[in-house]
Motif scaffolding. Sequence first.
Motif, PDB file in Angstrom:
ATOM      1  N   HIS A 115      47.927  44.048  50.849  1.00 40.70           N
ATOM      2  CA  HIS A 115      46.737  43.219  50.615  1.00 40.70           C
ATOM      3  C   HIS A 115      47.214  41.896  50.046  1.00 40.70           C
ATOM      4  O   HIS A 115      48.045  41.865  49.143  1.00 40.70           O
ATOM      5  N   LEU A 116      46.692  40.812  50.591  1.00 40.36           N
ATOM      6  CA  LEU A 116      47.056  39.482  50.116  1.00 40.36           C
ATOM      7  C   LEU A 116      45.844  38.582  50.178  1.00 40.36           C
ATOM      8  O   LEU A 116      45.166  38.515  51.201  1.00 40.36           O
ATOM      9  N   VAL A 120      48.321  39.835  45.215  1.00 37.23           N
ATOM     10  CA  VAL A 120      49.369  40.391  46.061  1.00 37.23           C
ATOM     11  C   VAL A 120      49.542  41.863  45.713  1.00 37.23           C
ATOM     12  O   VAL A 120      49.789  42.210  44.554  1.00 37.23           O
ATOM     13  N   VAL A 121      49.404  42.723  46.718  1.00 31.91           N
ATOM     14  CA  VAL A 121      49.587  44.160  46.529  1.00 31.91           C
ATOM     15  C   VAL A 121      50.753  44.583  47.413  1.00 31.91           C
ATOM     16  O   VAL A 121      50.716  44.389  48.631  1.00 31.91           O
ATOM     17  N   LEU A 176      48.721  28.219  38.962  1.00 29.81           N
ATOM     18  CA  LEU A 176      48.790  29.410  39.798  1.00 29.81           C
ATOM     19  C   LEU A 176      48.444  30.627  38.949  1.00 29.81           C
ATOM     20  O   LEU A 176      49.130  30.936  37.979  1.00 29.81           O
ATOM     21  N   SER A 177      47.373  31.305  39.320  1.00 32.99           N
ATOM     22  CA  SER A 177      46.983  32.559  38.687  1.00 32.99           C
ATOM     23  C   SER A 177      47.465  33.678  39.599  1.00 32.99           C
ATOM     24  O   SER A 177      47.265  33.626  40.816  1.00 32.99           O
ATOM     25  N   ILE A 178      48.112  34.684  39.009  1.00 33.84           N
ATOM     26  CA  ILE A 178      48.738  35.742  39.802  1.00 33.84           C
ATOM     27  C   ILE A 178      48.181  37.107  39.413  1.00 33.84           C
ATOM     28  O   ILE A 178      48.158  37.463  38.234  1.00 33.84           O
ATOM     29  N   VAL A 179      47.755  37.857  40.420  1.00 31.85           N
ATOM     30  CA  VAL A 179      47.445  39.271  40.262  1.00 31.85           C
ATOM     31  C   VAL A 179      48.405  39.979  41.214  1.00 31.85           C
ATOM     32  O   VAL A 179      48.277  39.851  42.431  1.00 31.85           O
ATOM     33  N   ALA A 180      49.385  40.686  40.653  1.00 31.10           N
ATOM     34  CA  ALA A 180      50.411  41.352  41.452  1.00 31.10           C
ATOM     35  C   ALA A 180      50.406  42.833  41.077  1.00 31.10           C
ATOM     36  O   ALA A 180      50.642  43.182  39.919  1.00 31.10           O
ATOM     37  N   MET A 181      50.131  43.695  42.057  1.00 26.31           N
ATOM     38  CA  MET A 181      49.970  45.125  41.778  1.00 26.31           C
ATOM     39  C   MET A 181      50.649  45.974  42.843  1.00 26.31           C
ATOM     40  O   MET A 181      50.847  45.525  43.978  1.00 26.31           O
ATOM     41  N   THR A 182      50.926  47.207  42.464  1.00 28.17           N
ATOM     42  CA  THR A 182      51.384  48.188  43.444  1.00 28.17           C
ATOM     43  C   THR A 182      50.159  48.715  44.187  1.00 28.17           C
ATOM     44  O   THR A 182      49.037  48.628  43.682  1.00 28.17           O
ATOM     45  N   LYS A 224      48.061  51.120  41.981  1.00 25.15           N
ATOM     46  CA  LYS A 224      47.254  50.456  40.947  1.00 25.15           C
ATOM     47  C   LYS A 224      46.064  49.736  41.584  1.00 25.15           C
ATOM     48  O   LYS A 224      44.964  49.727  41.040  1.00 25.15           O
ATOM     49  N   TRP A 225      46.283  49.134  42.735  1.00 24.68           N
ATOM     50  CA  TRP A 225      45.212  48.439  43.448  1.00 24.68           C
ATOM     51  C   TRP A 225      44.120  49.435  43.857  1.00 24.68           C
ATOM     52  O   TRP A 225      42.937  49.178  43.676  1.00 24.68           O
ATOM     53  N   GLN A 226      44.550  50.581  44.398  1.00 24.16           N
ATOM     54  CA  GLN A 226      43.571  51.584  44.819  1.00 24.16           C
ATOM     55  C   GLN A 226      42.790  52.113  43.623  1.00 24.16           C
ATOM     56  O   GLN A 226      41.580  52.325  43.710  1.00 24.16           O
ATOM     57  N   ALA A 227      43.463  52.305  42.498  1.00 24.41           N
ATOM     58  CA  ALA A 227      42.772  52.765  41.288  1.00 24.41           C
ATOM     59  C   ALA A 227      41.727  51.739  40.858  1.00 24.41           C
ATOM     60  O   ALA A 227      40.620  52.099  40.448  1.00 24.41           O
ATOM     61  N   LYS A 228      42.065  50.473  40.984  1.00 19.83           N
ATOM     62  CA  LYS A 228      41.117  49.400  40.646  1.00 19.83           C
ATOM     63  C   LYS A 228      39.909  49.446  41.578  1.00 19.83           C
ATOM     64  O   LYS A 228      38.768  49.357  41.137  1.00 19.83           O
ATOM     65  N   LEU A 229      40.162  49.621  42.868  1.00 19.89           N
ATOM     66  CA  LEU A 229      39.067  49.711  43.842  1.00 19.89           C
ATOM     67  C   LEU A 229      38.202  50.943  43.586  1.00 19.89           C
ATOM     68  O   LEU A 229      36.972  50.875  43.686  1.00 19.89           O
TER      69      LEU A 229
END
Length: 141
Positions: A44-45, A68-69, A103-109, A112-117
């Motif tokens: 995901h980007l 960025v995932v 530049l604001s960065i959200v960088a996840m595995t 972690k991204w799925q848990a957030k969703l």
Amino acid sequence: MLLNITLRRSQRHLRSIMSTRNTSSGPVSEAIAEKLKAAFLPTHLEVRNESHMHNVPTGSETHFKVVVVSDKFKEARTPIARHRLVNDILRVEVAADGPVHALSIVAMTPDKWQAKLDKGELVGASPNCRGGDGSLPKKNG
């Protein structure tokens, strides 16, 4: 009801896998997206041009948020380590003489991204500019 919630979560998951959203199609935005895709092979980007929220001329590409995932972040255990990886890839863009001012960065595995969703959490927009130091001319248009 439970089936409906599960179905919506599955649909969200499918949309997040291998998705790329670029909220701006300018050259800086495109360069950022291409570099991040090549370096991280993200599932995901998002590259969000948030310049319109700041005191810059209309059409500027100076303020960005990237989401960025990637599995490549599994080795980087802390948020600062993941941010350093992203900053290193975008070093030309974020250099003192580069086109990117912020530049604001959200960088996840992906996990972690799925848990957030699954929690229904979204990555919101950054806050509007509060005016900075006042040295820039007023925004036109």
